[in-house]
Design an enzyme around this catalytic site. Structure first.
Site, PDB file in Angstrom:
ATOM      1  N   VAL A  37     -13.397  -4.322   2.250  1.00 17.19           N
ATOM      2  CA  VAL A  37     -12.708  -3.033   2.226  1.00 17.19           C
ATOM      3  C   VAL A  37     -11.857  -2.944   3.488  1.00 17.19           C
ATOM      4  O   VAL A  37     -12.324  -3.282   4.582  1.00 17.19           O
ATOM      5  CB  VAL A  37     -13.727  -1.863   2.187  1.00 17.19           C
ATOM      6  CG1 VAL A  37     -13.006  -0.528   2.297  1.00 17.19           C
ATOM      7  CG2 VAL A  37     -14.560  -1.907   0.904  1.00 17.19           C
ATOM      8  N   GLY A  38     -10.611  -2.504   3.326  1.00 15.74           N
ATOM      9  CA  GLY A  38      -9.713  -2.389   4.481  1.00 15.74           C
ATOM     10  C   GLY A  38      -9.722  -0.993   5.079  1.00 15.74           C
ATOM     11  O   GLY A  38     -10.674  -0.227   4.914  1.00 15.74           O
ATOM     12  N   ASP A  39      -8.630  -0.670   5.752  1.00 17.41           N
ATOM     13  CA  ASP A  39      -8.547   0.619   6.460  1.00 17.41           C
ATOM     14  C   ASP A  39      -8.166   1.784   5.544  1.00 17.41           C
ATOM     15  O   ASP A  39      -8.458   2.942   5.858  1.00 17.41           O
ATOM     16  CB  ASP A  39      -7.500   0.525   7.578  1.00 17.41           C
ATOM     17  CG  ASP A  39      -6.112   0.218   7.004  1.00 17.41           C
ATOM     18  OD1 ASP A  39      -6.011  -0.675   6.139  1.00 17.41           O
ATOM     19  OD2 ASP A  39      -5.141   0.874   7.417  1.00 17.41           O
ATOM     20  N   THR A  62       0.851  -1.202   0.000  1.00 18.34           N
ATOM     21  CA  THR A  62       0.000   0.000   0.000  1.00 18.34           C
ATOM     22  C   THR A  62       0.881   1.245   0.000  1.00 18.34           C
ATOM     23  O   THR A  62       1.986   1.210   0.537  1.00 18.34           O
ATOM     24  CB  THR A  62      -0.878  -0.020   1.275  1.00 18.34           C
ATOM     25  OG1 THR A  62      -1.820  -1.072   1.132  1.00 18.34           O
ATOM     26  CG2 THR A  62      -1.596   1.297   1.512  1.00 18.34           C
ATOM     27  N   THR A  78      -0.509   1.544   6.944  1.00 21.42           N
ATOM     28  CA  THR A  78      -0.466   0.377   6.055  1.00 21.42           C
ATOM     29  C   THR A  78      -0.345  -0.874   6.899  1.00 21.42           C
ATOM     30  O   THR A  78       0.313  -0.865   7.941  1.00 21.42           O
ATOM     31  CB  THR A  78       0.714   0.473   5.061  1.00 21.42           C
ATOM     32  OG1 THR A  78       0.739  -0.745   4.291  1.00 21.42           O
ATOM     33  CG2 THR A  78       2.058   0.640   5.747  1.00 21.42           C
ATOM     34  N   GLY A  79      -0.980  -1.940   6.448  1.00 22.31           N
ATOM     35  CA  GLY A  79      -0.883  -3.184   7.214  1.00 22.31           C
ATOM     36  C   GLY A  79      -2.175  -3.961   7.145  1.00 22.31           C
ATOM     37  O   GLY A  79      -2.975  -3.785   6.216  1.00 22.31           O
TER      38      GLY A  79
HETATM   39  N1  ASP Z   1      -4.136  -1.809   4.803  1.00 22.82           N
HETATM   40  C1  ASP Z   1      -4.425  -2.398   3.518  1.00 22.82           C
HETATM   41  C2  ASP Z   1      -5.689  -3.164   3.594  1.00 22.82           C
HETATM   42  O1  ASP Z   1      -5.935  -3.797   4.602  1.00 22.82           O
HETATM   43  C3  ASP Z   1      -3.355  -3.309   3.046  1.00 22.82           C
HETATM   44  C4  ASP Z   1      -1.967  -2.791   3.259  1.00 22.82           C
HETATM   45  O2  ASP Z   1      -1.740  -1.738   3.793  1.00 22.82           O
HETATM   46  O3  ASP Z   1      -1.043  -3.489   2.861  1.00 22.82           O
HETATM   47  O4  ASP Z   1      -6.427  -3.194   2.649  1.00 22.82           O
END
Ligand code: ASP
Length: 354
Positions: free
Chosen positions: A222-224, A193, A244-245
């Site tokens: 959907v993520g954060d 990300t 990110t994560g």
């Molecule tokens: N945070 C992002 C999600 O969960 C993925 C990422 O940051 O790698 O969609």
């Protein structure tokens, strides 16, 4: 004697302004956090990542150094990473279970806390620009799926064919996930990300985040990243954050807002305490790092991993992550300019020394 004093006073007055008085700016970027294996990182791979991070950092810092807006700086940096196939945003986004690339992004202006976000978009080359258009040209904060794409067309965005986003490496990750019945975490050891946060010379801050989400996501997951307060937050009174994560954990902790809220509370406390000269400077200078680390520790306590970047009104540019690596970079008016991948590679201090 009087004459001497007058001369000294004059000399002091004509000294160039101390760096402390010069307008500050700072920028931090990330290209995702994750379990990065140093053994897998060939010199060529490292050079490619570092080159794109540096290009993004340079694009943003040029704008800030010339007195431009934080909002313009973060967009310039994020667009470069969205266009790079190396990162999980725009071109190079991960695949959903159904073999599509669905993009999420969000952006926030710390001046007025205006915000824009989009989720599950498949045909917009630079999702961060669509999120910004939601912020500036709609009455809403978040648009999703087909509706967001119709809005994009109405606002003059060209429809980008889905093949543009697809890369062989990300397709292979989906195939491996399906064949070996793995979770996204196993194939996405480096998440990818992208995000940027900036403080400009006028004291305004902005934050933005853009992603393809997690490999194999389904059911419209959907993520954060597109959620204001979880993946992105900016408030001139406190800080600008991009995360990110493992998104589900960042949503549950409300990471980006949590960091800003704690910093704002600390700023208020500092204002009261400083009047009585009670706070040692180490305590105040260390606060952004400490607060970011505490919030990331909370994410880890729930079982999540990842990282954050933040800038503060004082010009701190801070990283905090609980993974082995985070693609990242920072540049400030104090002369810091660096990109890093694994933990502990920073050369500069996060504390502005001007
Ligand atoms: N945070 C992002 C999600 O969960 C993925 C990422 O940051 O790698 O969609």
């Amino acid at each position: 004697m009087k004459k001497l004093l007058a001369l000294v006073a004059l000399a002091l007055m004509t000294q160039p302004a101390h760096a402390e008085d010069a307008p500050k700016w700072s920028l931090a970027i990330h290209g995702g956090a994750g379990t990065l294996d140093p053994a897998q990182m060939t010199p060529e791979k490292r050079a490619a990542y570092e080159a794109d991070l540096q290009r993004a950092l340079d694009a943003g810092s040029k704008i800030l150094a010339e007195g431009g807006a934080a909002m313009d700086a973060i967009k310039a940096a994020i667009i470069i990473m969205e266009d790079s196939p190396l990162f999980n945003a725009g071109k190079g986004a991960v695949f959903t279970w159904d073999g599509t690339n669905e993009l999420d992004a969000s952006i926030m202006d710390g001046r007025d806390r205006s915000a824009g976000a989009i989720a599950g978009v498949k045909t917009v080359k630079n999702p961060i620009l669509l999120a910004d258009t939601v912020r500036t040209q709609s009455e809403h904060v978040m648009l999703m799926g087909a509706g967001a794409e119709a809005f994009a067309v109405e606002k003059g965005f060209a429809a980008t064919p889905p093949e543009y986003f697809a890369t062989p490496a990300r397709r292979e990750a989906l195939e491996r996930l399906k064949a070996e019945k793995l979770s996204a975490l196993h194939v996405d050891h480096k998440f990818g990300t992208v995000g940027a946060v900036a403080l400009d010379q006028s004291g305004n801050m902005a934050a933005g985040t853009s992603t393809g989400g997690m490999t194999g996501k389904r059911w419209g997951r959907v993520g954060d990243a597109p959620l204001i307060g979880a993946g992105t937050y900016a408030d001139n009174r406190a800080c600008a954050v991009s995360a990110t994560g493992w998104g589900e954990y960042f949503i549950r902790v409300g990471v980006a807002h949590e960091i800003c809220a704690r910093l704002r509370a600390f700023e208020e406390f500092k204002t009261i305490a400083e009047a009585e000269e009670e706070l040692p400077v180490e305590l105040t200078n260390g606060a952004p790092q400490r607060i970011a680390d505490d919030v990331m520790a909370d994410v880890a306590k729930l079982g999540g991993d990842g990282g954050v970047i933040l800038v503060t009104p004082e010009g701190h540019a801070v990283f905090s992550f609980n993974t082995t690596g985070m693609y990242r970079g920072r540049a400030t008016s104090a002369g810091v300019n660096e990109v890093a991948i694994f933990g502990g590679e920073e050369k500069a201090s996060a504390t502005p020394d001007h």
